[in-house]
Design a protein around this motif. Structure first.
Motif, PDB file in Angstrom:
ATOM      1  N   UNK A 128      88.425 -37.477 128.263  1.00  0.00           N
ATOM      2  CA  UNK A 128      87.390 -37.240 127.243  1.00  0.00           C
ATOM      3  C   UNK A 128      87.228 -38.442 126.309  1.00  0.00           C
ATOM      4  N   UNK A 129      87.098 -39.617 126.903  1.00  0.00           N
ATOM      5  CA  UNK A 129      86.911 -40.847 126.136  1.00  0.00           C
ATOM      6  C   UNK A 129      85.480 -41.338 126.306  1.00  0.00           C
ATOM      7  N   UNK A 130      84.848 -41.626 125.198  1.00  0.00           N
ATOM      8  CA  UNK A 130      83.503 -42.185 125.221  1.00  0.00           C
ATOM      9  C   UNK A 130      83.588 -43.680 125.519  1.00  0.00           C
ATOM     10  N   UNK A 131      82.632 -44.172 126.286  1.00  0.00           N
ATOM     11  CA  UNK A 131      82.555 -45.616 126.500  1.00  0.00           C
ATOM     12  C   UNK A 131      81.709 -46.188 125.377  1.00  0.00           C
TER      13      UNK A 131
ATOM     14  N   UNK B 192      96.045 -50.037 111.546  1.00  0.00           N
ATOM     15  CA  UNK B 192      95.915 -49.627 112.944  1.00  0.00           C
ATOM     16  C   UNK B 192      96.571 -50.647 113.879  1.00  0.00           C
ATOM     17  N   UNK B 193      96.474 -51.924 113.539  1.00  0.00           N
ATOM     18  CA  UNK B 193      97.157 -52.946 114.338  1.00  0.00           C
ATOM     19  C   UNK B 193      98.675 -52.777 114.244  1.00  0.00           C
ATOM     20  N   UNK B 194      99.179 -52.436 113.069  1.00  0.00           N
ATOM     21  CA  UNK B 194     100.610 -52.176 112.922  1.00  0.00           C
ATOM     22  C   UNK B 194     101.011 -50.945 113.730  1.00  0.00           C
ATOM     23  N   UNK B 195     100.192 -49.889 113.679  1.00  0.00           N
ATOM     24  CA  UNK B 195     100.480 -48.686 114.472  1.00  0.00           C
ATOM     25  C   UNK B 195     100.598 -49.050 115.944  1.00  0.00           C
ATOM     26  N   UNK B 196      99.656 -49.850 116.422  1.00  0.00           N
ATOM     27  CA  UNK B 196      99.638 -50.213 117.836  1.00  0.00           C
ATOM     28  C   UNK B 196     100.909 -50.946 118.249  1.00  0.00           C
ATOM     29  N   UNK B 197     101.515 -51.703 117.332  1.00  0.00           N
ATOM     30  CA  UNK B 197     102.717 -52.478 117.644  1.00  0.00           C
ATOM     31  C   UNK B 197     103.997 -51.642 117.591  1.00  0.00           C
TER      32      UNK B 197
ATOM     33  N   UNK C  96      88.504 -42.992 112.992  1.00  0.00           N
ATOM     34  CA  UNK C  96      87.213 -42.625 113.587  1.00  0.00           C
ATOM     35  C   UNK C  96      87.479 -41.809 114.865  1.00  0.00           C
ATOM     36  N   UNK C  97      86.557 -40.945 115.228  1.00  0.00           N
ATOM     37  CA  UNK C  97      86.738 -40.039 116.373  1.00  0.00           C
ATOM     38  C   UNK C  97      87.086 -40.780 117.661  1.00  0.00           C
ATOM     39  N   UNK C  98      86.402 -41.876 117.946  1.00  0.00           N
ATOM     40  CA  UNK C  98      86.660 -42.605 119.194  1.00  0.00           C
ATOM     41  C   UNK C  98      88.057 -43.223 119.192  1.00  0.00           C
ATOM     42  N   UNK C  99      88.530 -43.676 118.037  1.00  0.00           N
ATOM     43  CA  UNK C  99      89.880 -44.233 117.954  1.00  0.00           C
ATOM     44  C   UNK C  99      90.919 -43.123 118.103  1.00  0.00           C
ATOM     45  N   UNK C 100      90.677 -41.960 117.466  1.00  0.00           N
ATOM     46  CA  UNK C 100      91.595 -40.836 117.598  1.00  0.00           C
ATOM     47  C   UNK C 100      91.717 -40.399 119.058  1.00  0.00           C
TER      48      UNK C 100
ATOM     49  N   UNK D   2      92.574 -54.436 124.771  1.00  0.00           N
ATOM     50  CA  UNK D   2      93.194 -53.873 125.986  1.00  0.00           C
ATOM     51  C   UNK D   2      93.470 -52.384 125.794  1.00  0.00           C
ATOM     52  N   UNK D   3      94.024 -52.049 124.630  1.00  0.00           N
ATOM     53  CA  UNK D   3      94.301 -50.648 124.326  1.00  0.00           C
ATOM     54  C   UNK D   3      93.010 -49.836 124.344  1.00  0.00           C
ATOM     55  N   UNK D   4      91.958 -50.377 123.755  1.00  0.00           N
ATOM     56  CA  UNK D   4      90.685 -49.653 123.677  1.00  0.00           C
ATOM     57  C   UNK D   4      90.118 -49.400 125.076  1.00  0.00           C
ATOM     58  N   UNK D   5      90.164 -50.380 125.932  1.00  0.00           N
ATOM     59  CA  UNK D   5      89.589 -50.249 127.274  1.00  0.00           C
ATOM     60  C   UNK D   5      90.457 -49.410 128.209  1.00  0.00           C
ATOM     61  N   UNK D   6      91.767 -49.486 128.043  1.00  0.00           N
ATOM     62  CA  UNK D   6      92.684 -48.773 128.948  1.00  0.00           C
ATOM     63  C   UNK D   6      93.773 -48.056 128.155  1.00  0.00           C
ATOM     64  N   UNK D   7      93.422 -47.067 127.336  1.00  0.00           N
ATOM     65  CA  UNK D   7      94.431 -46.410 126.500  1.00  0.00           C
ATOM     66  C   UNK D   7      95.446 -45.596 127.292  1.00  0.00           C
TER      67      UNK D   7
END
Length: 192
Positions: free
Chosen positions: A63-66, A76-81, A150-154, A21-26
């Motif tokens: 400026x998000x790549x699909x 990263x999962x801990x960061x997200x929480x 990674x760039x896309x995650x950043x 969900x985060x990845x698709x709609x940050x």
């Protein structure tokens, strides 16, 4: 299934659904300082801005790549929480581990002691941390986070920090002076 960082993740882990969900709609839950990026010149609330725009337009404006999301590691999962306040605290702690006393007024004495113990355990002696003079704890922590992701995650993670903070820690903006290696006390090392 293993994550890129090597830790096993269970495909049924509910955190993976939240990651997708985060990845698709940050933009959901992002810092309000990014509002002008979404809809310049309006006073609509952030919720109104992202709800009224098609996702492809939002991605373009931010400026998000699909692309297919990578399998996240545990960190990263801990960061997200984490809450927004906890995310900033983590930046301060990471910066303090890398550069002694950079976050002194922002951390409790026991947190600073923990950072020193961790720094000594990870790399006793000199740290090869390059940062421009005058950089504070949060931008340095963000710069380190950016290098780790990674760039896309950043591109997605950055939206959850204040925009000015992201821009201050943006390594591409470090053009005024040559980055220098430093010791854990924040002073230059290696004759740089």
């Amino acid at each position: 299934m293993d994550s890129p960082r090597g830790s096993p993740l269970n495909i049924d882990d509910p955190r993976l659904i939240e990651w997708l969900r985060f990845w698709q709609c940050p933009w959901v839950g992002m810092d309000v300082s990014w509002r002008d990026t979404l809809r310049p010149g309006t006073d609509h609330g952030l919720e109104d801005a992202w709800q009224s725009m098609p996702p492809t337009l939002l991605r373009r404006r931010l400026y998000l790549e699909e692309e297919v999301p990578p399998m996240p590691g545990e960190a990263l999962l801990h960061w997200h929480a984490l809450s927004p306040q906890e995310r900033v605290r983590v930046l301060r702690l990471a910066a303090e581990v890398a550069v002694r006393d950079i976050a002194t007024p922002l951390l409790a004495a026991e947190e600073r002691a923990w950072c020193r113990r961790l720094a000594r355990a990870l790399m006793p002696g000199n740290w090869p941390v390059a940062y421009p003079p005058g950089l504070t704890a949060e931008p340095l922590g963000l710069a380190m986070l950016r290098k780790w992701l990674p760039a896309a995650a950043w591109a997605r993670v950055r939206l959850h920090y204040h925009r000015a903070l992201v821009e201050a820690g943006d390594a591409r903006r470090w053009t005024g002076s040559r980055p220098r290696a430093s010791t854990s006390s924040g002073t230059p090392c290696c004759g740089a």
